[in-house]
Design a protein around this motif. Structure first.
Motif, PDB file in Angstrom:
ATOM      1  N   CYS A 113       0.744  -1.218  -0.084  1.00  0.00           N
ATOM      2  CA  CYS A 113      -0.088  -0.014   0.278  1.00  0.00           C
ATOM      3  C   CYS A 113       0.730   1.196   0.074  1.00  0.00           C
ATOM      4  O   CYS A 113       1.737   1.240   0.639  1.00  0.00           O
ATOM      5  CB  CYS A 113      -0.784  -0.032   1.285  1.00  0.00           C
ATOM      6  N   GLN A 117      -5.560   5.487   1.616  1.00  0.00           N
ATOM      7  CA  GLN A 117      -7.133   5.692   0.974  1.00  0.00           C
ATOM      8  C   GLN A 117      -7.937   4.564   0.812  1.00  0.00           C
ATOM      9  O   GLN A 117      -7.317   3.420   0.787  1.00  0.00           O
ATOM     10  CB  GLN A 117      -6.473   6.464  -0.419  1.00  0.00           C
ATOM     11  N   LYS A 118      -9.381   4.779   0.995  1.00  0.00           N
ATOM     12  CA  LYS A 118     -10.261   3.648   0.609  1.00  0.00           C
ATOM     13  C   LYS A 118     -10.227   3.199  -0.746  1.00  0.00           C
ATOM     14  O   LYS A 118     -10.324   4.424  -1.599  1.00  0.00           O
ATOM     15  CB  LYS A 118     -11.413   4.091   1.265  1.00  0.00           C
ATOM     16  N   ARG A 119     -10.186   2.108  -1.109  1.00  0.00           N
ATOM     17  CA  ARG A 119     -10.115   1.772  -2.541  1.00  0.00           C
ATOM     18  C   ARG A 119     -10.874   0.225  -2.419  1.00  0.00           C
ATOM     19  O   ARG A 119     -10.904  -0.586  -1.653  1.00  0.00           O
ATOM     20  CB  ARG A 119      -8.796   1.555  -3.118  1.00  0.00           C
ATOM     21  N   GLN A 120     -11.468   0.099  -3.561  1.00  0.00           N
ATOM     22  CA  GLN A 120     -12.143  -1.297  -3.751  1.00  0.00           C
ATOM     23  C   GLN A 120     -11.406  -2.303  -4.383  1.00  0.00           C
ATOM     24  O   GLN A 120     -10.523  -1.989  -5.327  1.00  0.00           O
ATOM     25  CB  GLN A 120     -13.568  -1.115  -4.710  1.00  0.00           C
ATOM     26  N   THR A 145     -13.950  -2.802   0.210  1.00  0.00           N
ATOM     27  CA  THR A 145     -13.442  -1.713   0.345  1.00  0.00           C
ATOM     28  C   THR A 145     -12.457  -1.737   1.437  1.00  0.00           C
ATOM     29  O   THR A 145     -12.737  -2.116   2.632  1.00  0.00           O
ATOM     30  CB  THR A 145     -14.271  -0.456   0.811  1.00  0.00           C
ATOM     31  N   VAL A 146     -11.131  -1.604   1.081  1.00  0.00           N
ATOM     32  CA  VAL A 146     -10.130  -1.634   2.137  1.00  0.00           C
ATOM     33  C   VAL A 146      -9.126  -0.100   2.170  1.00  0.00           C
ATOM     34  O   VAL A 146      -8.940   0.332   1.085  1.00  0.00           O
ATOM     35  CB  VAL A 146      -9.052  -2.798   1.407  1.00  0.00           C
ATOM     36  N   ARG A 147      -8.592  -0.094   3.190  1.00  0.00           N
ATOM     37  CA  ARG A 147      -7.743   1.229   3.176  1.00  0.00           C
ATOM     38  C   ARG A 147      -6.535   0.741   2.825  1.00  0.00           C
ATOM     39  O   ARG A 147      -5.605   0.446   3.635  1.00  0.00           O
ATOM     40  CB  ARG A 147      -7.633   1.584   4.750  1.00  0.00           C
TER      41      ARG A 147
END
Length: 150
Positions: A113, A117-120, A145-147
């Motif tokens: 990472c 930020q939140k992303r799908q 959704t994962v940070r």
């Protein structure tokens, strides 16, 4: 939480039907691969790994129900949803494993990472039973959704 994904052959078996897949013809001088049996493609949802560095991580494996073959090449792609709504593969993992899952019987994929930020995210899993012809189907895990941004 695990996502249960079933191949078309497994779905037919579970529904009480029987699916026969013919063996593929082999080039002259080579033996033909065995006909496909029934197996389940499975994987967990994308998550942030518990071991450093901070990464998006996922696993893929297979479970033999019937048929030939004792090992499979499991390929797993980690995919992130872009701002235009399309999925992009950002990492690939691959491993030859026996049926069953567990830490020694699964393929792993990780992507470091860049930020929180939140992303799908989702994963795409392909199981190729070694020495056995099979369908080109791939399993897709549920998007989460994962940070973990790139």
């Amino acid at each position: 939480m695990r996502t249960f994904l079933v191949s078309a052959a497994s779905a037919a078996l579970i529904a009480g039907g029987v699916t026969a897949t013919p063996a593929m013809a082999a080039p002259s001088g080579q033996s033909a691969p065995s006909a496909v049996g029934t197996y389940i493609t499975n994987g967990d949802r994308v998550h942030v790994s518990s071991t450093p560095p901070r990464t998006a991580s996922a696993h893929g494996w297979w479970i033999k129900v019937s048929g030939a073959g004792t090992k499979a090449k499991v390929t797993i792609w980690l995919q992130m949803k872009k701002s235009n709504g399309k999925w992009r593969s950002v990492a690939k993992g691959q491993k030859n494993v026996k049926s069953g899952g567990g830490s020694s019987r699964r393929a792993n994929v990780r992507k470091t990472c860049a930020n929180a930020q939140k992303r799908q995210w989702r994963s795409l899993i392909d199981v190729d039973i070694i020495g056995v012809s099979d369908s080109p189907e791939k399993a897709v895990t549920k998007a989460v959704t994962v940070r973990c941004g790139l």
